[in-house]
Design an enzyme around this catalytic site. Structure first.
Site, mmCIF file in Angstrom:
data_model
loop_
_atom_site.group_PDB
_atom_site.id
_atom_site.type_symbol
_atom_site.label_atom_id
_atom_site.label_comp_id
_atom_site.label_asym_id
_atom_site.label_seq_id
_atom_site.Cartn_x
_atom_site.Cartn_y
_atom_site.Cartn_z
ATOM 1 N N ASP A 177 0.694 -1.463 0.059
ATOM 2 C CA ASP A 177 0.152 0.174 0.201
ATOM 3 C C ASP A 177 1.353 1.254 0.071
ATOM 4 O O ASP A 177 1.353 1.740 0.864
ATOM 5 C CB ASP A 177 -1.018 0.070 1.361
ATOM 6 C CG ASP A 177 -1.435 1.312 0.757
ATOM 7 O OD1 ASP A 177 -1.609 2.499 0.738
ATOM 8 O OD2 ASP A 177 -3.144 0.846 2.019
ATOM 9 N N HIS A 178 1.558 2.395 -1.114
ATOM 10 C CA HIS A 178 2.203 3.051 -1.030
ATOM 11 C C HIS A 178 1.674 3.760 -0.228
ATOM 12 O O HIS A 178 2.917 4.688 0.479
ATOM 13 C CB HIS A 178 2.336 3.503 -2.819
ATOM 14 C CG HIS A 178 1.266 4.071 -3.406
ATOM 15 N ND1 HIS A 178 0.047 4.172 -3.818
ATOM 16 C CD2 HIS A 178 1.758 5.630 -3.301
ATOM 17 C CE1 HIS A 178 -0.495 5.198 -3.891
ATOM 18 N NE2 HIS A 178 -0.086 6.480 -3.836
ATOM 19 N N HIS A 240 -5.776 3.048 1.540
ATOM 20 C CA HIS A 240 -5.428 3.729 1.635
ATOM 21 C C HIS A 240 -5.670 4.879 2.815
ATOM 22 O O HIS A 240 -4.897 4.807 4.626
ATOM 23 C CB HIS A 240 -4.632 4.833 0.416
ATOM 24 C CG HIS A 240 -4.226 4.531 -0.314
ATOM 25 N ND1 HIS A 240 -3.489 3.097 -0.634
ATOM 26 C CD2 HIS A 240 -4.483 4.335 -2.098
ATOM 27 C CE1 HIS A 240 -2.532 3.480 -1.938
ATOM 28 N NE2 HIS A 240 -3.988 3.949 -2.823
ATOM 29 N N LYS A 331 -12.318 12.539 -6.685
ATOM 30 C CA LYS A 331 -11.551 12.575 -7.577
ATOM 31 C C LYS A 331 -12.047 14.631 -8.152
ATOM 32 O O LYS A 331 -12.675 14.497 -7.594
ATOM 33 C CB LYS A 331 -12.301 11.807 -8.791
ATOM 34 C CG LYS A 331 -11.234 10.483 -8.464
ATOM 35 C CD LYS A 331 -9.790 10.387 -9.086
ATOM 36 C CE LYS A 331 -9.258 9.055 -8.858
ATOM 37 N NZ LYS A 331 -7.530 8.795 -8.458
#
Ligand code: BG6
Length: 484
Positions: A177-178, A240, A331
């Site tokens: 999970d960056h 995230h 977004k």
């Protein structure tokens, strides 16, 4: 002062999907930077594996082009680039057939770390895992790295975990999970557990509520087909935002060690209460001037996928009873901004004249842009005029305070790949954690899918649908501004 770079052991890293977008944009440029920083040298090897039918020379050329595209020219000196390209090998592999597997196995060396990065769609995970096993490539030094999405619901995540566990031990599986690789995310743990100041206040007695916002200014253009099957819940919240929530809310682990940290995160996920329909707001961006709407971007005129999600979440334990966590992501909002805001309660009794515009203490942990932390505190307005109070920020923007260090800080992918080579799983998700997150998310997904619920349209460049504002207004609170 230069950041301390601790070299890792010699490794062979095979990247499945090495000619894909993620590999060229993030993984290989990231590895180049780490080599340049002296974290590994020419004894390590990076092996590209994909369907594309070319050899190591063709692969090196392709990756050279990718480096030119994604690395600043001043970082690309000739010797470093040559040394890096010399570490690259390539094998064309047919995942569902036998082609290339023997060659790939023959390239693996004994006595070095043997990592495999699955930079491919989840439908290929199981087959690659089986082929690695049947071709004798799994040994004690083997680690596998998988990208999200890890499943699309509890059932598929369980099936994937089962496929992996048939081939590897849990301590060989690195689910990326960056967000966990972001500098400030780790700083959140340093802040909480490395200082005496905050932890005594970190509970329902002093904290009124928490806001976690991950706002993006871009739309889904270019990734519409993937995104339309996911939506904000699967794309951002299940992974995230959930990780940010866990690190904010978890109990202090006994050690900063992978299983101790992951045990505490898991307890938080399991303590999340179900979210009722009235505490969830789903939105979808509408067209704005020349900017296309979500349905145009996703090429699905009937789409009811959400590109925005806001929700109120409660954690059922002693520390957090009665403290809502408000999550918001979307977004095409005003700016790209990710932050965690801890909003404290007012002092129990005020000795000063009441003031309408008092805002109270807020600790903001900003992930991007301008990583840092700010604490809003109340002081006396300077000068004459009696005891007038005002809020000022105690600002700790890392770029200002740690200017010399911030420059060579590895990005999220660089840090996480080096952790794989080191064998440190602290910043990766464990299988039970992923399943617990899906178990919490699934009923909400099922609910709005069954109801065929349409998301609320929202204007681009704003802060999401009005209903999201109401989510806090009805509790007598308000969202923080989405600022640059
Ligand atoms: C990815 C999502 O995991 O994270 C994207 O799939 C999103 O949709 C991205 O844009 C956000 O990451 P960052 O690091 O830019 O905040």
């Amino acid at each position: 002062m230069v950041s301390k770079t601790i070299p890792v052991d010699v490794f062979d890293l095979t990247i499945f999907g090495a000619t894909g977008d993620l590999a060229k944009r993030k993984i290989l440029p990231g590895l180049f930077r780490r080599m340049r920083a002296g974290q590994f040298d020419k004894n390590s090897r990076i092996i590209g594996a994909s369907r594309t039918d070319y050899d190591s020379v063709g692969f090196r050329k392709d990756i050279h082009d990718a480096l030119k595209e994604h690395i600043a020219p001043e970082e690309l000196n000739k010797e470093d680039v040559e040394a890096f390209l010399n570490c690259l090998e390539y094998v064309a592999v047919d995942i569902f057939d036998t082609g290339g597997w023997k060659e790939l196995a023959a390239l693996q060396r004994d006595g070095v770390v043997r990592a495999f990065y699955f930079s491919v769609g989840p439908s290929l995970f199981g087959e690659i895992a089986r082929k690695l096993t049947s071709n004798g490539m799994v040994n004690e030094q083997t680690r596998v790295v998988v990208e999200k999405p890890f499943g699309r619901d509890l059932e598929t995540a369980k099936a994937l975990n089962a496929e992996f566990r048939a081939c590897f031990n849990e301590d060989q599986i690195y689910r990326i999970d960056h967000y966990l690789g972001k500098e400030t995310v780790q700083n959140l743990m340093a802040l909480r557990f490395g200082n005496i100041l905050f932890e005594p206040l970190w509970n329902s007695q002093y904290i009124d509520h928490v806001q976690i916002t991950a706002s993006e200014s871009l739309g889904v253009g270019g990734r519409g087909a993937y995104y339309d099957k996911s939506g904000a819940m699967r794309d951002m919240v299940q992974n995230h935002l959930m990780q940010l929530l866990c690190l904010t809310a978890m109990e202090p682990p006994s050690r900063f060690e992978s299983n101790a940290v992951r045990d505490e995160k898991l307890k938080i996920i399991r303590a999340l209460s179900g979210v009722t329909k009235s505490d969830i707001v789903r939105g979808q961006y509408a067209a704005s001037g020349d900017e296309p709407s979500y349905v145009t971007d996703s090429e699905n005129p009937e789409s009811i996928t959400e590109s925005f999600l806001a929700m109120k979440v409660n954690i059922e334990n002693w520390r957090w009873a009665g403290v809502p966590f408000y999550l918001r992501t979307g977004k095409r909002l005003r700016h790209r901004m990710t932050e965690i805001a801890i909003v404290f309660k007012d002092p129990p009794h005020s000795i000063f004249e009441p003031q309408d515009d008092r805002k109270g203490n807020v600790l903001v942990i900003r992930l991007q842009p301008d990583e840092g932390m700010t604490m809003r505190v109340t002081i006396k307005e300077p000068g004459p005029g009696g005891m007038r109070l005002r809020e000022v920020p105690l600002d700790m923007t890392f770029a200002d305070v740690l200017a010399d260090k911030v420059e060579d800080t590895p990005d999220a992918y660089e840090r996480l790949i080096m952790d794989v080579i080191r064998g440190n799983q602290t910043l990766f998700m464990r299988g039970d954690e992923v399943e617990a997150a899906w178990a919490w998310v699934d009923p909400m997904l099922q609910g709005w899918t069954e109801r065929k619920e349409k998301p609320k349209p929202y204007d681009q460049g704003g802060s999401g649908p009005d209903d999201a504002l109401m989510l806090l207004h009805k509790d007598g609170r308000r969202w923080r501004e989405i600022t640059k």
